[in-house]
Motif scaffolding. Sequence first.
Motif, short mmCIF file in Angstrom:
data_model
loop_
_atom_site.label_atom_id
_atom_site.label_comp_id
_atom_site.label_asym_id
_atom_site.label_seq_id
_atom_site.Cartn_x
_atom_site.Cartn_y
_atom_site.Cartn_z
N UNK A 57 0.97 -1.26 -0.15
CA UNK A 57 -0.06 0.02 0.21
C UNK A 57 0.92 1.00 0.10
N UNK A 58 0.39 2.15 -0.84
CA UNK A 58 1.02 3.29 -0.66
C UNK A 58 -0.07 4.43 0.08
N UNK A 59 0.34 4.83 1.28
CA UNK A 59 -0.49 5.38 2.09
C UNK A 59 -0.57 6.97 1.84
N UNK A 66 -7.99 2.90 0.86
CA UNK A 66 -9.35 2.35 1.02
C UNK A 66 -9.33 0.91 0.87
N UNK A 67 -8.60 0.62 -0.44
CA UNK A 67 -8.58 -0.58 -0.54
C UNK A 67 -7.98 -1.60 0.39
N UNK A 68 -7.06 -1.11 1.03
CA UNK A 68 -6.33 -1.71 2.35
C UNK A 68 -7.42 -2.04 3.26
N UNK A 69 -8.31 -1.20 3.64
CA UNK A 69 -9.13 -1.50 4.88
C UNK A 69 -10.42 -2.50 4.18
N UNK A 70 -10.57 -2.33 2.76
CA UNK A 70 -11.63 -3.42 2.45
C UNK A 70 -11.07 -4.82 2.27
N UNK A 71 -9.78 -4.93 2.09
CA UNK A 71 -9.12 -6.21 2.12
C UNK A 71 -8.93 -6.90 3.26
N UNK A 72 -8.72 -5.82 4.42
CA UNK A 72 -8.57 -6.25 5.89
C UNK A 72 -10.11 -6.90 6.27
N UNK A 73 -11.16 -6.15 5.99
CA UNK A 73 -12.47 -6.49 6.31
C UNK A 73 -12.82 -7.72 5.61
#
Length: 80
Positions: A57-59, A66-73
């Motif tokens: 992820x590029x913060x 957004x994609x990071x949090x979607x993948x986490x969920x």
Amino acid sequence: MKVAMVTGAGSGIGRACSLALLEAGYHVVLVGRRADALNETAALAGPLAANTLAVPTDATDPAAVKALFEATRAKFGRLD
């Protein structure tokens, strides 16, 4: 199940924190710019690697975050 997210998980303090959280029973989202470094951190976790999710992820990119949090969920259902 407790879920943590660690930025900079591919090296240094981020890697050490990720491995310590895994040893403490957490599931850990490994975040950083380089997939190879994140995968190396997961490999260092040995059998606990199953409790990780590596997300390059590029913060500074809102869409990537957004994609990071979607993948986490999607993987763990939550973030503590």
